[in-house]
Structure formats: structure tokens, C-alpha cells
Scaffold this motif. Structure first.
Motif, short mmCIF file in Angstrom:
data_model
loop_
_atom_site.label_atom_id
_atom_site.label_comp_id
_atom_site.label_asym_id
_atom_site.label_seq_id
_atom_site.Cartn_x
_atom_site.Cartn_y
_atom_site.Cartn_z
N HIS A 91 92.60 37.39 -46.42
CA HIS A 91 93.37 38.22 -45.49
C HIS A 91 92.72 38.04 -44.12
O HIS A 91 91.74 38.70 -43.79
N VAL A 92 93.26 37.11 -43.37
CA VAL A 92 92.69 36.75 -42.07
C VAL A 92 93.29 37.67 -41.01
O VAL A 92 94.51 37.78 -40.89
N PRO A 93 92.45 38.34 -40.23
CA PRO A 93 92.97 39.27 -39.22
C PRO A 93 93.70 38.53 -38.10
O PRO A 93 93.42 37.36 -37.80
N GLU A 94 94.66 39.21 -37.51
CA GLU A 94 95.42 38.64 -36.38
C GLU A 94 94.50 38.22 -35.25
O GLU A 94 94.80 37.32 -34.48
N SER A 95 93.36 38.88 -35.14
CA SER A 95 92.44 38.60 -34.03
C SER A 95 91.56 37.38 -34.26
O SER A 95 90.74 37.04 -33.42
N PHE A 96 91.75 36.68 -35.40
CA PHE A 96 90.93 35.50 -35.66
C PHE A 96 91.13 34.48 -34.53
O PHE A 96 92.27 34.18 -34.16
N PRO A 97 90.04 33.93 -33.99
CA PRO A 97 90.14 33.00 -32.85
C PRO A 97 90.51 31.56 -33.24
O PRO A 97 89.71 30.64 -33.10
N TYR A 98 91.72 31.38 -33.70
CA TYR A 98 92.18 30.06 -34.16
C TYR A 98 91.94 28.98 -33.11
O TYR A 98 91.43 27.90 -33.43
N ILE A 103 91.78 25.34 -35.07
CA ILE A 103 92.70 25.21 -36.20
C ILE A 103 94.01 25.94 -35.86
O ILE A 103 94.01 26.87 -35.06
N PRO A 104 95.10 25.51 -36.48
CA PRO A 104 96.39 26.16 -36.19
C PRO A 104 96.51 27.52 -36.90
O PRO A 104 95.81 27.78 -37.87
N ARG A 105 97.41 28.34 -36.41
CA ARG A 105 97.63 29.67 -37.00
C ARG A 105 98.15 29.58 -38.44
O ARG A 105 97.97 30.51 -39.22
#
Length: 141
Positions: A91-98, A103-105
Motif C-alpha cells: 500500500h504505497v502512499p500517494e506522497s511517495f516520491p516516484y 519510477i512511474p506512478r
């Protein structure tokens, strides 16, 4: 572990505090394999043999131990655990710095599976970390 304590000292102290078995009544057999938990802790069991005199002193500390029961080792040697498993889903948070990590979203995060061995004996369930420790110990017998 308390400061300055070895793993063996800790195991013997905790056994005495939680079960009232004197450390002199326990013969440590060595160290088990490391067992990693998905919650992030690493455990290394220290199996030991409790003398009959030590077993006779067994008195669980009510604040720490709800119940104690014994199971013959032969049961674990001759009975396979019920195989249970569950999926580990990231469960990757929306705030992850892709963008920052490049890396792509829609990055295909790896999923996993955790096996949970379960033995049923005399109205008791031996499962989870305890069952993983027992399974590893029995595999070395």
C-alpha cells in the motif's frame, strides 16, 4: 535484552521471570536459525531442554503468560502443520516520491505471501511465530 546481557542470559532470565523455571534447570542446545517477521523484527530462538525438576517449578506469571501447555515433540515430527497463507500487498502512499526515485506512478510493486503454519493439538492451536520456531527446530532433529 537488557544492557550488557547476552542472548542466552536474556532467554534464561525471561524464562525465569515468566515461568519461574530456574536457569540452572535449563540446558541451552544452541541457537536456532534467524526468523524474520514482516513487521520488521528479527528473532533468533535459543532452544533448550528443561529438566524434570525445572518443569515441576513451572508457575506462569499472570501478568505475562495466559496459558502454558506441553506438546510431545513426536507430534510435530509426525504431523504436518495445516498450511495457511495470506498475501502481502503493498500500500504505497500517494506522497511517495516516484519522480525523485525515477519510477512511474504505475510501477509494478512486488507482492508477497506469508505462510502461517498451524498445528491443532489437544484443543490448542500452535501457530504463527511459535509454529515457525517449532517447524524450524523439528527440521533439525
Amino acid at each position: 535484552m537488557e544492557p550488557g546481557e547476552t542472548p542466552a542470559d536474556c532467554a534464561l532470565r525471561e524464562t525465569e521471570e515468566e515461568l519461574s523455571i530456574p536457569r540452572a534447570e535449563i540446558r541451552l542446545l544452541g541457537q536456532g536459525d534467524f526468523i524474520c517477521n514482516q513487521r520488521g523484527f528479527l528473532l533468533r530462538p535459543l532452544p533448550g531442554l528443561v529438566s524434570p525438576a525445572g518443569l515441576a517449578t513451572l508457575r506462569p506469571a499472570p501478568a505475562e503468560v495466559t496459558e502454558v501447555f506441553t506438546v510431545p515433540v513426536e507430534f510435530f515430527r509426525t504431523t504436518l502443520p495445516q498450511p495457511c497463507a495470506y498475501d502481502l500487498i503493498p500500500h504505497v502512499p500517494e506522497s511517495f516520491p516516484y519522480e525523485a526515485v525515477g519510477i512511474p506512478r504505475d510501477y509494478p510493486w512486488n507482492c508477497g505471501k506469508v505462510e502461517v503454519p498451524v498445528w491443532l493439538y489437544g484443543g490448542h492451536a500452535i501457530w504463527g511465530m511459535t509454529a515457525r520456531i517449532v517447524r524450524d527446530l523439528v527440521s533439525h532433529l
